[in-house]
Design an enzyme around this catalytic site. Structure first.
Site, PDB file in Angstrom:
ATOM      1  N   ASP A 195      24.245  72.732  75.923  1.00 21.77           N
ATOM      2  CA  ASP A 195      23.124  73.492  76.460  1.00 21.77           C
ATOM      3  C   ASP A 195      23.513  74.113  77.811  1.00 21.77           C
ATOM      4  OD1 ASP A 195      20.223  74.111  76.172  1.00 21.77           O
ATOM      5  OD2 ASP A 195      20.062  72.961  78.024  1.00 21.77           O
ATOM      6  N   GLU A 254      26.339  77.097  74.226  1.00 21.34           N
ATOM      7  CA  GLU A 254      25.205  77.992  74.410  1.00 21.34           C
ATOM      8  C   GLU A 254      25.468  78.702  75.730  1.00 21.34           C
ATOM      9  OE1 GLU A 254      20.406  78.220  75.193  1.00 21.34           O
ATOM     10  OE2 GLU A 254      21.730  76.865  76.266  1.00 21.34           O
TER      11      GLU A 254
END
Length: 501
Positions: A195, A254
């Site tokens: 993330d 990401e």
């Protein structure tokens, strides 16, 4: 269907299914999806034809950001089950030849994390980013990116105030996350989706936002945006850990990068294995724009020896049925994506043709992004999957209400219907395994795309609202819409076994 589990760089052309755990399936009847629900439906995922699943965070959390605010990275929140459930899920998925990727959230912790609670008491604050005066940074969720604590100092949070940013210049932080990775790798996971992979390291000195290379535009808001070279040292260290385990364990970034060329830096051969292709996700339904993005994505990924990735929807954006304006276009988009070389990501329920839910009651919309900016909420793409056609759709008091007209979109209604979206995805994933080779573009009429790969595979796409003459010598094997000899139907894609001059 059982897939081979031979570790042969499987990730280069895999179909990876994003399980948004809260909304996939509920195993204990409390209205929230959980790990038991995923286990109960592994057969569905195997039949769909996926190679791996990516599980959104299921760690101990106050759920201020639905699990992306982690209080304990080594345990499962009781809402989702137990650590034993996680281990059983991994083992059962492996038994079906499905690999398991889990989220790791390294940019920030929950404010309930033991480290941050210690920092609030004045100890070891250097694990986070505290300063005496805030700069002018804005949170991605809206408002200031700084919150003041009782003794007058301010801490940084690029997201919600309950998600304080970690200080990745602190060796303790780096060591802790290396330990977290090893914990889950020892449990058997096949990799991590990282993330905010681009944002972990902040610019030196935390300069104000008036530097163009440190901001980006989200809607009408200018917010801090980092694509800092220092993050690559972290990803290299993580790659060494992944490579020390057997079976091709992978890292997926990401990473929001300004160009595909910058994105390719995250997937150099000593860094992570894949990076989400947001340039493709954000491309409009336009032949020229899509061809440009596809070509640039393939060229830049190939320049570092990595596969490109393709994604149409995820838990942070409006579902593409709604973005593109019709189910017809979404069907064509699915065949286009699954025909491209590289790895494809399928989002929770995408294979059912679910639209964005735009009329959720305000009282159930608790996305912290929406609470700060009512026009940017992500609740509508997170509505639970309809499993059955009966009342409740297989859920009891779902945490977000499922629309009353979704019976025809349910797994039960679509299973066995050869014209359904679910059947289209299942057929495409099965046939996709027979396709290989690089992409070669062919001349085609304006508003269309035609490309081939090896063994006579051809994909034609008409991105206009009119049928277009485009003869293809060959046999159609799968189509998103009607097939008429010599013509491409409006907003449709077709796979052929053919030769194109």
């Amino acid at each position: 269907m059982t897939h081979s589990s031979t570790p042969t760089r499987w990730w280069r052309d895999a179909v990876i299914y994003q399980v948004y755990v809260r909304s996939f399936a509920d195993g204990d009847g409390d209205g929230v999806g959980d790990l038991r629900g995923v286990r109960d439906h592994l057969g569905y995922l195997a039949d769909l034809g996926v190679d791996a699943i990516w599980l959104t965070p299921f760690y101990t959390s106050p759920m201020a950001d639905f699990g992306y605010d982690v209080a304990d990275y080594r345990d499962v929140d009781p809402l989702f089950g137990t650590l034993a459930d996680a281990k059983a899920l991994i083992d059962e998925a492996h038994g079906l030849g499905i690999r398991v990727i889990v989220d790791v959230v390294p940019n920030h912790t929950s404010s309930a994390h033991a480290w941050f609670q210690e920092a609030l008491r004045g100890h070891n604050r250097d694990r986070y980013i505290f300063r005496d005066e805030p700069n002018d940074w804005e949170s991605i969720f809206g408002g200031s990116a700084w919150t003041q604590v009782e003794d007058g100092q301010w801490y940084l949070h690029l997201f919600d105030s309950s998600q304080p940013d970690l200080n990745w210049d602190n060796p303790e932080v780096r060591a802790e996350f290396e330990s977290i990775l090893r914990f889950w790798l020892d449990l058997g996971v096949d990799g991590f989706r990282v993330d905010v992979a681009h944002g972990m390291v902040k610019p030196e000195g935390l300069p104000d936002i008036g530097h163009a290379d440190q901001v980006r535009l989200i809607g009408n808001d200018v917010v801090p945006y980092f694509d800092n070279d220092a993050v690559h040292d972290i990803h290299r260290s993580w790659r060494r850990i992944l490579d020390s385990y057997p079976g091709e364990r992978i890292g997926v970034a990401e990473a929001w990068a300004p160009t595909p060329a910058r994105l390719a830096r995250y997937v150099r051969d000593d860094e992570l294995h894949q990076a989400f292709n947001f340039h493709y996700l954000n491309a409009p339904w336009d032949a020229a724009a899509l061809r440009e993005v596809i070509t640039e994505s393939l060229e830049t990924a190939n320049s570092v020896g990595a596969p490109s990735t393709w994604v149409l929807s995820n838990h942070d954006v409006k579902r593409h049925v709604t973005r593109y304006g019709s189910l017809r276009r979404a069907r064509a988009a699915a065949l286009l994506m699954l025909a491209l070389p590289g790895s494809a990501y399928v989002y929770n329920g995408e294979e059912l043709g679910l639209p964005e839910v735009l009329d959720l009651p305000a009282e159930v919309c608790l996305d912290p992004q929406r609470l700060r900016d009512p026009d940017s909420g992500r609740d509508g793409c997170r509505v639970p999957l309809p499993w059955t056609s009966s009342d409740g759709y297989g859920w009891r008091r779902p945490w977000l209400p499922v629309p009353g007209d979704w019976a025809g979109l349910s797994v039960e209604a679509q299973t066995g219907d050869p014209g359904s979206m679910l059947s289209l995805y299942r057929d495409a994933m099965r046939l996709r395994r027979t396709v290989s080779g690089d992409l070669r573009w062919h001349d085609s009429p304006a508003g269309t795309l035609v490309f081939s790969r090896d063994d006579g595979f051809v994909c034609t796409v008409n991105l206009t609202a009119e049928k277009i003459a485009c003869p293809v010598e060959g046999t159609p094997v799968l189509s998103s819409g009607p097939v008429e000899e010599g013509w491409l139907a409006p907003d449709s894609a077709t796979w052929w076994r053919a030769k194109v001059a």
